[in-house]
Design an enzyme around this catalytic site. Structure first.
Site, PDB file in Angstrom:
ATOM      1  N   ASP A  29       0.865  -1.182   0.000  1.00 35.97           N
ATOM      2  CA  ASP A  29       0.000   0.000   0.000  1.00 35.97           C
ATOM      3  C   ASP A  29       0.906   1.238   0.000  1.00 35.97           C
ATOM      4  O   ASP A  29       1.881   1.316   0.748  1.00 35.97           O
ATOM      5  CB  ASP A  29      -0.893  -0.010   1.249  1.00 35.97           C
ATOM      6  N   ILE A  30       0.578   2.198  -0.880  1.00 39.12           N
ATOM      7  CA  ILE A  30       1.417   3.383  -1.053  1.00 39.12           C
ATOM      8  C   ILE A  30       1.385   4.289   0.180  1.00 39.12           C
ATOM      9  O   ILE A  30       2.292   5.098   0.395  1.00 39.12           O
ATOM     10  CB  ILE A  30       0.977   4.157  -2.329  1.00 39.12           C
ATOM     11  N   GLN A  92     -14.357   2.433   1.147  1.00 36.62           N
ATOM     12  CA  GLN A  92     -13.654   1.953  -0.047  1.00 36.62           C
ATOM     13  C   GLN A  92     -13.335   3.135  -0.958  1.00 36.62           C
ATOM     14  O   GLN A  92     -14.223   3.923  -1.293  1.00 36.62           O
ATOM     15  CB  GLN A  92     -14.509   0.925  -0.807  1.00 36.62           C
ATOM     16  N   VAL A  93     -12.079   3.248  -1.333  1.00 34.72           N
ATOM     17  CA  VAL A  93     -11.627   4.334  -2.209  1.00 34.72           C
ATOM     18  C   VAL A  93     -11.343   3.787  -3.607  1.00 34.72           C
ATOM     19  O   VAL A  93     -11.671   4.424  -4.606  1.00 34.72           O
ATOM     20  CB  VAL A  93     -10.366   5.023  -1.616  1.00 34.72           C
ATOM     21  N   HIS A  98      -9.951  -5.682  -2.830  1.00 32.66           N
ATOM     22  CA  HIS A  98      -8.608  -5.867  -2.270  1.00 32.66           C
ATOM     23  C   HIS A  98      -8.692  -6.046  -0.768  1.00 32.66           C
ATOM     24  O   HIS A  98      -9.586  -5.500  -0.127  1.00 32.66           O
ATOM     25  CB  HIS A  98      -7.688  -4.684  -2.615  1.00 32.66           C
TER      26      HIS A  98
HETATM   27  P1  AMP Z   1      -9.622   1.210   0.223  1.00 30.76           P
HETATM   28  O1  AMP Z   1      -9.962   2.412   1.068  1.00 30.76           O
HETATM   29  O2  AMP Z   1      -9.923  -0.074   0.933  1.00 30.76           O
HETATM   30  O3  AMP Z   1     -10.239   1.287  -1.150  1.00 30.76           O
HETATM   31  O4  AMP Z   1      -8.061   1.230   0.098  1.00 30.76           O
HETATM   32  C1  AMP Z   1      -7.381   1.724  -1.011  1.00 30.76           C
HETATM   33  C2  AMP Z   1      -5.914   1.706  -0.647  1.00 30.76           C
HETATM   34  O5  AMP Z   1      -5.159   1.861  -1.839  1.00 30.76           O
HETATM   35  C3  AMP Z   1      -5.483   2.826   0.312  1.00 30.76           C
HETATM   36  O6  AMP Z   1      -4.967   2.270   1.518  1.00 30.76           O
HETATM   37  C4  AMP Z   1      -4.400   3.576  -0.484  1.00 30.76           C
HETATM   38  O7  AMP Z   1      -3.329   3.997   0.312  1.00 30.76           O
HETATM   39  C5  AMP Z   1      -3.982   2.531  -1.513  1.00 30.76           C
HETATM   40  N1  AMP Z   1      -3.441   3.092  -2.747  1.00 30.76           N
HETATM   41  C6  AMP Z   1      -3.907   4.134  -3.458  1.00 30.76           C
HETATM   42  N2  AMP Z   1      -3.154   4.329  -4.564  1.00 30.76           N
HETATM   43  C7  AMP Z   1      -2.189   3.376  -4.538  1.00 30.76           C
HETATM   44  C8  AMP Z   1      -1.102   3.060  -5.393  1.00 30.76           C
HETATM   45  N3  AMP Z   1      -0.843   3.761  -6.512  1.00 30.76           N
HETATM   46  N4  AMP Z   1      -0.297   2.015  -5.052  1.00 30.76           N
HETATM   47  C9  AMP Z   1      -0.536   1.315  -3.937  1.00 30.76           C
HETATM   48  N5  AMP Z   1      -1.556   1.558  -3.092  1.00 30.76           N
HETATM   49  C10 AMP Z   1      -2.373   2.581  -3.378  1.00 30.76           C
END
Ligand code: AMP
Ligand code: ZN
Length: 135
Positions: A29-30, A92-93, A98
């Site tokens: 995770d970034i 969820q973003v 995942h």
């Molecule tokens: P969610 O809120 O469960 O949808 O989590 C999305 C996750 O994706 C968050 O923890 C972000 O930090 C992660 N994220 C967003 N962009 C990237 C990226 N380019 N590479 C890796 N992780 C990412």
């Protein structure tokens, strides 16, 4: 396909991969809750977990287990949280299924969400409604 995670899976955007096979990938995770926070995901674009085909469920869970073992073998990892958000209401973003695999250390200060006790008879009523909805 505009999905961020599909772009990462297709190597159009870079990520720090820790595992990949035919059906499943895992990368850092970034923006980690804790360093070593890994995302495990199916290599198919499905937005929510309940829509993911059963043929992916076991492979994804197997990679979660492998990731957990690798994290627990690291120094300073005493526990693991698994998280999985569905829909924006639940935080969820990125709309591609995942799982968050988050390494924890004793006393690291990360707090869980608070719970609230049920009222009299409330739990039985709610359990009955859910039971009826489960196929
Ligand atoms: P969610 O809120 O469960 O949808 O989590 C999305 C996750 O994706 C968050 O923890 C972000 O930090 C992660 N994220 C967003 N962009 C990237 C990226 N380019 N590479 C890796 N992780 C990412
Ligand atoms: Zn996707």
């Amino acid at each position: 396909m505009s999905c961020l995670f599909c772009k990462i899976l297709n190597k159009e955007i870079s990520a720090d991969f820790v595992y990949e096979d035919e059906k499943v990938a895992a990368f850092l995770d970034i923006n980690p809750v804790k360093p070593g926070h890994v995302l495990v995901l199916p290599k198919i674009h499905v937005e929510q977990l309940h829509d993911l085909d059963d043929e992916y469920i076991l492979p994804v869970m197997q990679v979660i287990k492998k990731t957990m073992k690798a994290l627990l073998a690291q120094e300073n990892v005493d526990g693991i949280n698994i998280g999985q958000n569905n829909y924006t209401a639940a935080g969820q973003v990125v709309p591609h299924v995942h799982f968050h695999v988050i390494p924890r250390k004793t006393g690291d200060g990360h707090r869980h969400w608070p719970g609230t006790a049920y009222g009299q008879g409330e739990a039985a009523e709610i359990a009955e409604k859910i039971k009826k909805g489960i196929e």
